[in-house]
Design a protein around this motif. Sequence first.
Motif, PDB file in Angstrom:
ATOM      1  N   GLN A  70      22.216  10.201 -23.154  1.00  0.00           N
ATOM      2  CA  GLN A  70      22.984   9.085 -23.694  1.00  0.00           C
ATOM      3  C   GLN A  70      23.432   9.355 -25.118  1.00  0.00           C
ATOM      4  O   GLN A  70      22.693   9.955 -25.906  1.00  0.00           O
ATOM      5  CB  GLN A  70      22.122   7.820 -23.671  1.00  0.00           C
ATOM      6  CG  GLN A  70      22.828   6.591 -24.201  1.00  0.00           C
ATOM      7  CD  GLN A  70      21.880   5.412 -24.249  1.00  0.00           C
ATOM      8  OE1 GLN A  70      20.965   5.388 -25.058  1.00  0.00           O
ATOM      9  NE2 GLN A  70      22.104   4.444 -23.382  1.00  0.00           N
ATOM     10  N   THR A 104      26.104   6.794 -20.856  1.00  0.00           N
ATOM     11  CA  THR A 104      24.892   7.357 -20.278  1.00  0.00           C
ATOM     12  C   THR A 104      25.266   8.233 -19.096  1.00  0.00           C
ATOM     13  O   THR A 104      25.796   7.743 -18.093  1.00  0.00           O
ATOM     14  CB  THR A 104      23.916   6.244 -19.838  1.00  0.00           C
ATOM     15  OG1 THR A 104      23.661   5.398 -20.960  1.00  0.00           O
ATOM     16  CG2 THR A 104      22.610   6.840 -19.339  1.00  0.00           C
ATOM     17  N   VAL A 121      27.944   6.148 -17.071  1.00  0.00           N
ATOM     18  CA  VAL A 121      28.000   4.695 -17.044  1.00  0.00           C
ATOM     19  C   VAL A 121      28.130   4.192 -18.484  1.00  0.00           C
ATOM     20  O   VAL A 121      27.218   4.385 -19.291  1.00  0.00           O
ATOM     21  CB  VAL A 121      26.738   4.114 -16.372  1.00  0.00           C
ATOM     22  CG1 VAL A 121      26.790   2.593 -16.358  1.00  0.00           C
ATOM     23  CG2 VAL A 121      26.581   4.673 -14.959  1.00  0.00           C
ATOM     24  N   PHE A 123      28.472   1.259 -21.511  1.00  0.00           N
ATOM     25  CA  PHE A 123      28.016  -0.100 -21.811  1.00  0.00           C
ATOM     26  C   PHE A 123      28.327  -0.360 -23.280  1.00  0.00           C
ATOM     27  O   PHE A 123      28.020   0.463 -24.137  1.00  0.00           O
ATOM     28  CB  PHE A 123      26.509  -0.252 -21.551  1.00  0.00           C
ATOM     29  CG  PHE A 123      26.076  -1.679 -21.454  1.00  0.00           C
ATOM     30  CD1 PHE A 123      26.120  -2.345 -20.242  1.00  0.00           C
ATOM     31  CD2 PHE A 123      25.640  -2.374 -22.573  1.00  0.00           C
ATOM     32  CE1 PHE A 123      25.737  -3.678 -20.139  1.00  0.00           C
ATOM     33  CE2 PHE A 123      25.251  -3.698 -22.486  1.00  0.00           C
ATOM     34  CZ  PHE A 123      25.301  -4.356 -21.272  1.00  0.00           C
ATOM     35  N   ASP A 168      25.975  -2.380 -15.932  1.00  0.00           N
ATOM     36  CA  ASP A 168      24.551  -2.137 -15.739  1.00  0.00           C
ATOM     37  C   ASP A 168      23.840  -2.111 -17.082  1.00  0.00           C
ATOM     38  O   ASP A 168      23.930  -1.135 -17.832  1.00  0.00           O
ATOM     39  CB  ASP A 168      24.353  -0.807 -14.997  1.00  0.00           C
ATOM     40  CG  ASP A 168      22.909  -0.539 -14.617  1.00  0.00           C
ATOM     41  OD1 ASP A 168      22.007  -1.257 -15.089  1.00  0.00           O
ATOM     42  OD2 ASP A 168      22.687   0.414 -13.855  1.00  0.00           O
ATOM     43  N   THR A 170      20.820  -1.663 -17.768  1.00  0.00           N
ATOM     44  CA  THR A 170      19.808  -0.618 -17.918  1.00  0.00           C
ATOM     45  C   THR A 170      20.418   0.668 -18.475  1.00  0.00           C
ATOM     46  O   THR A 170      19.692   1.499 -19.027  1.00  0.00           O
ATOM     47  CB  THR A 170      19.066  -0.333 -16.597  1.00  0.00           C
ATOM     48  OG1 THR A 170      19.999   0.075 -15.598  1.00  0.00           O
ATOM     49  CG2 THR A 170      18.291  -1.548 -16.134  1.00  0.00           C
ATOM     50  N   ALA A 171      21.730   0.820 -18.351  1.00  0.00           N
ATOM     51  CA  ALA A 171      22.402   1.982 -18.954  1.00  0.00           C
ATOM     52  C   ALA A 171      22.213   1.965 -20.465  1.00  0.00           C
ATOM     53  O   ALA A 171      22.097   3.016 -21.098  1.00  0.00           O
ATOM     54  CB  ALA A 171      23.887   1.994 -18.598  1.00  0.00           C
ATOM     55  N   PRO A 176      20.738   4.301 -16.031  1.00  0.00           N
ATOM     56  CA  PRO A 176      21.463   3.274 -15.274  1.00  0.00           C
ATOM     57  C   PRO A 176      20.937   3.145 -13.839  1.00  0.00           C
ATOM     58  O   PRO A 176      21.302   3.907 -12.952  1.00  0.00           O
ATOM     59  CB  PRO A 176      22.914   3.744 -15.312  1.00  0.00           C
ATOM     60  CG  PRO A 176      22.870   5.187 -15.666  1.00  0.00           C
ATOM     61  CD  PRO A 176      21.571   5.453 -16.352  1.00  0.00           C
ATOM     62  N   ARG A 179      23.434   2.535 -10.639  1.00  0.00           N
ATOM     63  CA  ARG A 179      24.092   3.758 -10.160  1.00  0.00           C
ATOM     64  C   ARG A 179      23.067   4.724  -9.571  1.00  0.00           C
ATOM     65  O   ARG A 179      23.342   5.394  -8.571  1.00  0.00           O
ATOM     66  CB  ARG A 179      24.870   4.424 -11.303  1.00  0.00           C
ATOM     67  CG  ARG A 179      25.621   5.653 -10.881  1.00  0.00           C
ATOM     68  CD  ARG A 179      26.733   5.300  -9.879  1.00  0.00           C
ATOM     69  NE  ARG A 179      27.383   6.497  -9.412  1.00  0.00           N
ATOM     70  CZ  ARG A 179      27.203   7.024  -8.186  1.00  0.00           C
ATOM     71  NH1 ARG A 179      26.414   6.419  -7.310  1.00  0.00           N
ATOM     72  NH2 ARG A 179      27.809   8.128  -7.852  1.00  0.00           N
TER      73      ARG A 179
END
Length: 192
Positions: A70, A104, A121, A123, A168, A170-171, A176, A179
């Motif tokens: 990330q 990420t 992903v 965010f 998402d 959590t990304a 993530p 995914r």
Amino acid sequence: MRPLVLASGSLYRRELLQRLQLPFVCHSPNIDETPHANEEAVTLVQRLAVAKACTLRKQFLQHLIIGSDQVAVLDGQIIGKPGSRAAAIAQLQTASGRSLTFYTGLCLLDSASNRLQVDCVPFTVHFRQLTDAQIERYVDREKPFDCAGSFKSEGLGISLFRTTEGEDATALVGLPLIRLCDMLNQAGIEVP
């Protein structure tokens, strides 16, 4: 079930993966994470996610290996982990009232077939207009020195945001899961 390996030493990623209630082991890969000249954030995190997973291929021959990486980007510039109180304060002062996008990279490697699934992903976090006193109180309470962007969204860092944007959440923490569930299902691991 095929055994899972998380190619990471990150406590944050380990805690996220535990949410899926699947057995896994962690092994920290040793790779050079230096960006290439003029490398875009998306390309960088995907390359590093793949490199982390592939580094463990010879150790885990019949496994599904999860790699993730990330970076945070502000005004086209990659923002790293602050490492110190002063750097964390400076990062948050710069981000105050602005938006920071996290990219990420995620890779699932089937080491038996060498099949790769790779994605990125994004965010975005939109910060409140923060005072120096708010920033200093936050940094002194959570000490987010090992977090890109200088905050922990799963803790008090949420108070720094005006809003967030992405598919998402959590990304934002570094893995993530939405995914990843798609990738695991495609690899024959049914989640849930």
